[in-house]
Design a protein around this motif. Structure first.
Motif, short mmCIF file in Angstrom:
data_model
loop_
_atom_site.label_atom_id
_atom_site.label_comp_id
_atom_site.label_asym_id
_atom_site.label_seq_id
_atom_site.Cartn_x
_atom_site.Cartn_y
_atom_site.Cartn_z
N ILE A 503 0.83 -1.21 0.00
CA ILE A 503 0.00 0.00 0.00
C ILE A 503 0.87 1.26 0.00
O ILE A 503 0.63 2.21 -0.75
CB ILE A 503 -0.96 0.01 1.21
CG1 ILE A 503 -1.99 -1.13 1.06
CG2 ILE A 503 -1.68 1.35 1.35
CD1 ILE A 503 -2.84 -1.35 2.28
N MET A 504 1.90 1.26 0.83
CA MET A 504 2.78 2.43 0.87
C MET A 504 3.51 2.61 -0.46
O MET A 504 3.69 3.74 -0.92
CB MET A 504 3.80 2.29 2.02
CG MET A 504 3.20 2.40 3.41
SD MET A 504 2.35 3.95 3.74
CE MET A 504 3.72 5.09 3.90
N LEU A 507 1.10 4.30 -2.75
CA LEU A 507 0.87 5.71 -2.40
C LEU A 507 2.09 6.57 -2.69
O LEU A 507 1.97 7.70 -3.13
CB LEU A 507 0.50 5.83 -0.92
CG LEU A 507 -0.86 5.27 -0.52
CD1 LEU A 507 -1.04 5.31 0.99
CD2 LEU A 507 -1.99 6.03 -1.20
N LEU A 508 3.29 6.03 -2.44
CA LEU A 508 4.49 6.86 -2.51
C LEU A 508 5.23 6.76 -3.84
O LEU A 508 5.89 7.71 -4.25
CB LEU A 508 5.46 6.50 -1.39
CG LEU A 508 4.92 6.61 0.03
CD1 LEU A 508 5.99 6.24 1.04
CD2 LEU A 508 4.41 8.03 0.31
#
Lengths: 524, 442
Positions: A503-504, A507-508
């Motif tokens: 997920i990170m 997002l990033l």
């Protein structure tokens, strides 16, 4: 509304909540409304064509079903001598009626598809009339996919595989089911429809599976495909400013971009459906691990391949004309070639259609012929290869890791060359890219300056991260491991660490600008 | 697998909490320690003195106006609320923010036409938005500047800054120093320039006189390319200032003439902007048309062909201060400052603005190019050397012929000197490059 947009996530989030909150009997209606609203948001002006396809195929289905009913009723009422003398005649009569309906459905829908896909370029390139030049028809969203899906249904009804759907609203849901409308997979009625109409109870495990797939699709699309697109968009349109090796590297990345883009979208589609309790067919089965071109096409865009097989290849090969060709070729070409030449011709036809399905222009024809040609070569060599294996049983990819690795690399190389036609904007462009690549003597891209000035080192790092994740997962799956099961065996900390990293990373590491377009296959 | 609703919600909530915490942590570290907009916004919020004159615009503003000079000359407290590629939507919201804390008498608004075009990058808005205090204005800014696809990424700096940028270490270590929290300028100071306070950030070095080089051309004005939303917000900004009792002046800063030479339709932009000004009963002035005896656009006054260098900013701001004094006193005579038209500017600028070399891809012929005033005819002298250590040798004496047809070694170096025909200066502009690196004209 792109599948990777926040608005899509909000949309499906709201849909999931509503779906499970509603009483079961209303759920399929909710899916229908949601599908039409989704289509309207994406493409309101051209929605009429999806409605038209739905209506034409639905009513043709009803007509076809009626002929079966009439036929069955007639034979039920008759027996014995009458049946013996007249059955064949009546079957032929009803088959003729059904065939007329089928031909109408095929012509009408392929006509609409052909008009949108090919009219613009045709008028621009062929007709001299000034007013047609530059005619740039907007393609209705998902037209190739929902057309093929609907026509698969009518052909199955024609063949008597199942009776027609008598509820136009339910049938409309089958055609328009929103997760798949953008780029497939091309589903079969008997596999998908019952699932759509059945009210599914909330299944936590299935819902989680769906979320994993959605996240996985996001990672592939946003971190891998969109990042690689920066490099591809910088290099290929301006290829004269780059060395052949730099072009080659870019096309190599393009191979991964196409895969990540298309399969990522499919994962999101299947994930969204899974959250609703609906299992959609796989469309990719680790094509980068294919050991031959035919294996590659069994693993790539599986639903298109199986559609072509069931609705084009088999009808052609079982046709009377083909039977005559078979007979002629065995008589005049001898045993081995006599058997396989007709198959080769049939496969060449299929890939010709695959080529033009991808679009107009010689580059798409070349793409089709290239792949068809490789398949034909594979078929021609199948006999000698079989004989070689019988002589040397250990010379198989199953028994030799080295051979398997070489087969995978060799297949990938062939796929890589074919992708020049996909990456280029025209046939000439593709030829120029190929020439530049294979005649190069400048390998200065190794210094890294090429990446720094095109995509940037940071983007490249994110791409490698995404590709590492992708290939690790696929290698595990190729070796027979089930990723969900593997994760479920681990403790909660490790499981959650994996989820959070994914997920990170999404997002990033995703491309945050508007510069990158939507899904590549959304224009088909 | 049976699991209660409560447990599902709890798991989801914990996951969300972890993700948000990680995003906040990464966001904290990823914000550039050297962000000048961070310091600028802090200074705006905490300025003990009222800001009397505010300059609002894009990078040409914050590099081109030295506020000390304005403050001394006008006896005011001025401020620059300018930022990279600031568009009219950004300007509107940043001014709305300013009005919550200050009451400027004069607002000088950047009227460079490129601000009307939509380059669609989030970063020009993010670098301001990140440092707005939480407020309704900030929410409105989010809703109107970013669009739905930008809401989430705007809220979390981690999602719009590059984590692994070349300044990553600096960004992280900076957060562990007290100077970061005291908004010390040292983080926003580099070898090439830095932040001087109140929104002014400067470039130290200017171009070498006579060696302006290749210009990355400004695209010409095109009314059809103007983004409706940007134009709309430009109007709204003027209305906002008037509603808050400020006098508003529309002003653009001088471009290097090499970047003006190809803007044949510049007068159309002037008319367009003047129409906007008339509609609001405000004034518009174009320092792009400034006279040479008022502000001489020397190469050394420019860091590049768009932005003024520190020396250029100081020189220009002296002019601007006088201009604003005259404007305030009502004694301003625009004809003293500006050419009447773009055509007049180009006719009066009887010199060579810049020079460069181009290579034709097909024929490989190298041609010298130069931008210059309309009354000037350039002539070209070519010099060549085999390698970097050699002395240049004359290849072709001064003549109107701009092309080199003979084959040159890719390892060699070519130089072109350019001067107006009829002069005997050694050169007015020159350009040199290794033959290999001479670019095609496309």
């Amino acid at each position: 509304m792109s599948l990777t947009s926040y608005s899509f996530l909000l949309y499906i989030g709201a849909l999931f909540a509503l779906y499970y909150a509603l009483p079961g009997k209303f759920r399929w209606q909710l899916l229908l409304i949601a599908s039409y609203v989704f289509y309207a948001i994406c493409d309101l002006r051209l929605m009429i064509f999806m409605v038209l396809t739905t209506a034409i195929v639905f009513y043709c289905g009803l007509l076809t079903g009626k002929t079966f009913e009439e036929q069955n009723t007639l034979f039920k009422d008759k027996s014995g001598e009458w049946l013996k003398e007249n059955k064949k005649q009546y079957i032929a009569l009803y088959t003729k009626k059904r065939r007329r309906v089928l031909i109408f459905a095929l012509l009408a829908n392929f006509g609409i598809l052909a008009f949108f896909k090919y009219a613009g370029p045709l008028f621009t390139n062929i007709l001299p009339t000034e007013s047609f030049r530059g005619l740039n028809l907007l393609l209705p969203l998902g037209i190739s996919f929902y057309t093929f899906q609907a026509l698969g249904y009518i052909i199955d009804v024609y063949r008597g595989k199942y009776p027609p759907d008598k509820n136009i609203a339910k049938f409309a849901l089958f055609v328009s089911f929103f997760p798949q409308i953008i780029q497939g997979p091309i589903s079969r009625y008997d596999q998908l429809a019952p699932q759509l109409y059945e009210p599914h109870k909330f299944d936590y495990s299935g819902f989680k599976q769906g979320l994993y797939l959605i996240a996985w699709g996001f990672l592939k699309k946003l971190v891998v495909a969109d990042r690689i697109a920066i490099l591809v968009n910088a290099v290929l349109p301006n290829y004269t400013e780059f060395s052949g090796a730099e072009i080659g590297i870019t096309v190599l990345f393009f191979v991964f971009q196409v895969y990540a883009d298309f399969s990522g979208g499919i994962d999101i589609t299947r994930g969204a459906a899974k959250c609703l309790g609906i299992d959609m067919v796989q469309n990719f089965e680790r094509p980068m691990f294919a050991i031959s071109i035919s294996d590659y096409w069994r693993r790539w865009h599986i639903t298109l391949g199986s559609w072509m097989k069931d609705y084009l290849l088999y009808p052609v090969t079982f046709s009377k004309g083909f039977a005559r060709l078979n007979k002629w070729s065995r008589k005049h070409l001898g045993g081995y070639f006599g058997k396989i030449i007709p198959t080769c011709l049939a496969m060449a036809l299929v890939f010709f259609v695959v080529g033009i399905w991808h679009g107009t222009g010689f580059k798409n024809l070349a793409f089709g012929f290239y792949n068809g040609g490789l398949i034909v070569i594979g078929i021609l060599l199948s006999g000698p290869i079989k004989a070689l294996r019988e002589k040397h049983p250990k010379l198989t990819t199953d028994s030799s890791f080295v051979l398997k690795a070489l087969a995978i690399i060799g297949t990938f190389a062939l796929v890589f060359i074919g992708k020049y036609f996909a990456a280029a904007s025209s046939f000439t462009h593709a030829v120029n890219l190929l020439k530049a690549t294979f005649l190069t003597s400048d390998f200065s891209f190794i210094t890294g300056a090429f990446f720094r000035t095109t995509v940037g080192y940071t983007s490249l790092m994110y791409v490698f991260f995404g590709l590492a994740c992708l290939f690790t997962v696929e290698a595990l799956q190729e070796s027979g491991k089930n990723i969900s099961e593997l994760l479920n065996k681990r403790n909660i900390v490790l499981r959650w660490a994996v989820y959070i990293v994914v997920i990170m990373a999404i997002l990033l590491f995703r491309v945050s600008s508007n510069d990158i377009g939507g899904f590549m296959y959304a224009n088909f | 697998m049976q699991i209660s609703k409560g447990k599902i919600i709890l798991k989801a909530a914990i996951m969300l909490l972890i993700i948000v915490s990680l995003l906040c942590t990464v966001s904290f570290f990823v914000i550039p320690s050297g962000s000048y907009t961070r310091i600028m916004m802090h200074e705006m919020y905490t300025s003990p003195q009222n800001i009397d004159v505010v300059f609002v615009g894009a990078s040409r503003y914050f590099t081109g106006i030295s506020l000390e000079i304005i403050d001394d000359a006008l006896g005011v407290n001025s401020f620059l609320l300018a930022s990279n590629s600031q568009n009219p939507i950004d300007s509107y919201y940043i001014l709305k923010e300013l009005y919550k804390y200050h009451s400027p008498e004069i607002v000088v608004l950047d009227t460079s036409y490129r601000r009307f075009f939509n380059y669609s990058t989030f970063m020009n808005s993010n670098i301001l938005f990140d440092f707005f205090r939480p407020s309704q204005n900030k929410l409105q800014y989010l809703a109107n500047a970013f669009g739905p696809s930008g809401y989430i990424s705007a809220l979390s700096p981690a999602m719009h800054y590059d984590i692994f940028s070349k300044n990553m270490l600096r960004n992280i270590t900076g957060k562990f120093t007290p100077e970061y929290y005291s908004y010390d300028y040292k983080f926003a100071t580099y070898d090439t320039g830095g932040y001087a306070g109140k929104g002014f950030a400067y470039f130290k070095a200017g171009l070498e006189n006579g060696n302006c080089g290749i210009v990355r051309d400004f695209e010409p004005w095109d009314e059809d390319a103007a983004d409706e939303k940007h134009v709309d917000y430009f109007h709204k900004t003027i209305e906002l200032c008037k509603a808050n009792g400020s006098e508003i002046v529309l002003l653009d800063l001088p471009l290097h003439l090499s970047n003006m030479a190809h803007l044949d339709n510049f007068s159309e932009n002037v008319s367009y902007t003047e129409d906007i000004a008339r509609a609001h009963d405000v004034d518009a002035y174009f320092f792009t048309l400034v006279k040479k005896d008022v502000f001489h656009r020397k190469d050394e006054y420019y860091a590049d062909t768009v932005h003024l260098s520190l020396d250029g900013a100081i020189e220009f701001t002296s002019v601007l201060a006088e201009f604003l004094k005259d404007y305030q006193s009502g004694s301003l005579n625009p004809d003293e400052y500006f050419h009447s038209s773009y055509e007049d500017l180009m006719e009066s600028s009887s010199y060579i603005f810049n020079a460069w070399l181009e290579r034709d891809k097909k024929s490989e012929i190298i041609t010298a190019r130069a931008y210059h005033g309309t009354t000037v005819t350039p002539e070209f002298e070519f010099l060549y050397k085999e390698n970097a250590d050699d002395e240049y040798k004359l290849l072709q004496d001064y003549s109107p012929n701009a092309a080199i047809t003979q084959e040159l070694s890719e390892a060699g170096f070519l130089r072109v000197n350019v001067r107006p025909r009829g002069t005997d200066v050694e050169y007015q502009q020159y350009y040199e490059s290794s033959v290999k690196l001479i670019e095609s004209g496309e």
